[in-house]
Design a protein around this motif. Structure first.
Motif, PDB file in Angstrom:
ATOM      1  N   THR A  24       0.837  -1.194   0.000  1.00 46.87           N
ATOM      2  CA  THR A  24       0.000   0.000   0.000  1.00 46.87           C
ATOM      3  C   THR A  24       0.871   1.243   0.000  1.00 46.87           C
ATOM      4  O   THR A  24       2.095   1.156   0.077  1.00 46.87           O
ATOM      5  CB  THR A  24      -0.912   0.017   1.242  1.00 46.87           C
ATOM      6  N   CYS A  25       0.243   2.391  -0.045  1.00 50.47           N
ATOM      7  CA  CYS A  25       0.984   3.649  -0.103  1.00 50.47           C
ATOM      8  C   CYS A  25       1.775   3.915   1.180  1.00 50.47           C
ATOM      9  O   CYS A  25       2.619   4.806   1.201  1.00 50.47           O
ATOM     10  CB  CYS A  25       0.051   4.806  -0.417  1.00 50.47           C
ATOM     11  N   GLU A  26       1.553   3.145   2.239  1.00 53.99           N
ATOM     12  CA  GLU A  26       2.344   3.301   3.461  1.00 53.99           C
ATOM     13  C   GLU A  26       3.714   2.631   3.333  1.00 53.99           C
ATOM     14  O   GLU A  26       4.617   2.906   4.111  1.00 53.99           O
ATOM     15  CB  GLU A  26       1.621   2.703   4.675  1.00 53.99           C
ATOM     16  N   ASN A  27       3.879   1.747   2.357  1.00 51.62           N
ATOM     17  CA  ASN A  27       5.126   1.020   2.158  1.00 51.62           C
ATOM     18  C   ASN A  27       6.168   1.934   1.517  1.00 51.62           C
ATOM     19  O   ASN A  27       5.884   2.614   0.527  1.00 51.62           O
ATOM     20  CB  ASN A  27       4.858  -0.196   1.269  1.00 51.62           C
ATOM     21  N   VAL A  28       7.381   1.952   2.056  1.00 53.25           N
ATOM     22  CA  VAL A  28       8.443   2.834   1.573  1.00 53.25           C
ATOM     23  C   VAL A  28       8.812   2.517   0.119  1.00 53.25           C
ATOM     24  O   VAL A  28       8.991   3.422  -0.696  1.00 53.25           O
ATOM     25  CB  VAL A  28       9.690   2.737   2.482  1.00 53.25           C
ATOM     26  N   GLY A  29       8.905   1.246  -0.226  1.00 47.58           N
ATOM     27  CA  GLY A  29       9.232   0.861  -1.599  1.00 47.58           C
ATOM     28  C   GLY A  29       8.172   1.318  -2.582  1.00 47.58           C
ATOM     29  O   GLY A  29       8.469   1.791  -3.679  1.00 47.58           O
ATOM     30  N   PHE A  30       6.925   1.189  -2.188  1.00 50.48           N
ATOM     31  CA  PHE A  30       5.802   1.643  -3.013  1.00 50.48           C
ATOM     32  C   PHE A  30       5.905   3.150  -3.242  1.00 50.48           C
ATOM     33  O   PHE A  30       5.737   3.638  -4.362  1.00 50.48           O
ATOM     34  CB  PHE A  30       4.490   1.293  -2.301  1.00 50.48           C
ATOM     35  N   GLU A  34       6.476   5.226  -6.851  1.00 44.27           N
ATOM     36  CA  GLU A  34       5.575   6.290  -7.294  1.00 44.27           C
ATOM     37  C   GLU A  34       6.328   7.597  -7.545  1.00 44.27           C
ATOM     38  O   GLU A  34       6.030   8.308  -8.499  1.00 44.27           O
ATOM     39  CB  GLU A  34       4.465   6.512  -6.274  1.00 44.27           C
ATOM     40  N   LYS A  35       7.306   7.907  -6.704  1.00 44.55           N
ATOM     41  CA  LYS A  35       8.090   9.134  -6.893  1.00 44.55           C
ATOM     42  C   LYS A  35       8.908   9.082  -8.177  1.00 44.55           C
ATOM     43  O   LYS A  35       9.221  10.114  -8.762  1.00 44.55           O
ATOM     44  CB  LYS A  35       9.011   9.374  -5.694  1.00 44.55           C
ATOM     45  N   MET A  36       9.244   7.863  -8.616  1.00 46.66           N
ATOM     46  CA  MET A  36      10.008   7.709  -9.855  1.00 46.66           C
ATOM     47  C   MET A  36       9.101   7.628 -11.081  1.00 46.66           C
ATOM     48  O   MET A  36       9.563   7.367 -12.181  1.00 46.66           O
ATOM     49  CB  MET A  36      10.898   6.474  -9.768  1.00 46.66           C
ATOM     50  N   GLY A  37       7.790   7.808 -10.881  1.00 49.35           N
ATOM     51  CA  GLY A  37       6.877   7.860 -12.011  1.00 49.35           C
ATOM     52  C   GLY A  37       6.061   6.609 -12.271  1.00 49.35           C
ATOM     53  O   GLY A  37       5.241   6.579 -13.180  1.00 49.35           O
ATOM     54  N   TRP A  38       6.264   5.571 -11.475  1.00 49.66           N
ATOM     55  CA  TRP A  38       5.506   4.337 -11.672  1.00 49.66           C
ATOM     56  C   TRP A  38       4.070   4.528 -11.214  1.00 49.66           C
ATOM     57  O   TRP A  38       3.790   5.229 -10.245  1.00 49.66           O
ATOM     58  CB  TRP A  38       6.156   3.208 -10.872  1.00 49.66           C
TER      59      TRP A  38
END
Length: 57
Positions: A24-30, A34-38
């Motif tokens: 979920t959006c709480e996960n650091v990897g996630f 998202e910050k890299m555009g995924w």
């Protein structure tokens, strides 16, 4: 493994276990992805050509 088994058995893969452990959006990897555009539902890689479904255990 589920994808491979399903293809071998001629059926659709069952990703219900994936949904149970979905990041979920709480996960650091996630958040990093998202910050890299995924965007969810897209493949990884420069052109989004990578796999969309998770690698099962």
């Amino acid at each position: 493994m589920e994808t491979f088994r399903a293809l071998k058995e001629g059926r659709e893969p069952d990703y219900s276990e994936y949904k149970q452990f979905k990041l979920t959006c709480e996960n650091v990897g996630f958040q990093m992805l998202e910050k890299m555009g995924w965007k969810e539902g897209e493949g990884l890689g420069a052109d989004g050509q990578g796999i969309v479904n998770p690698v099962n255990k």
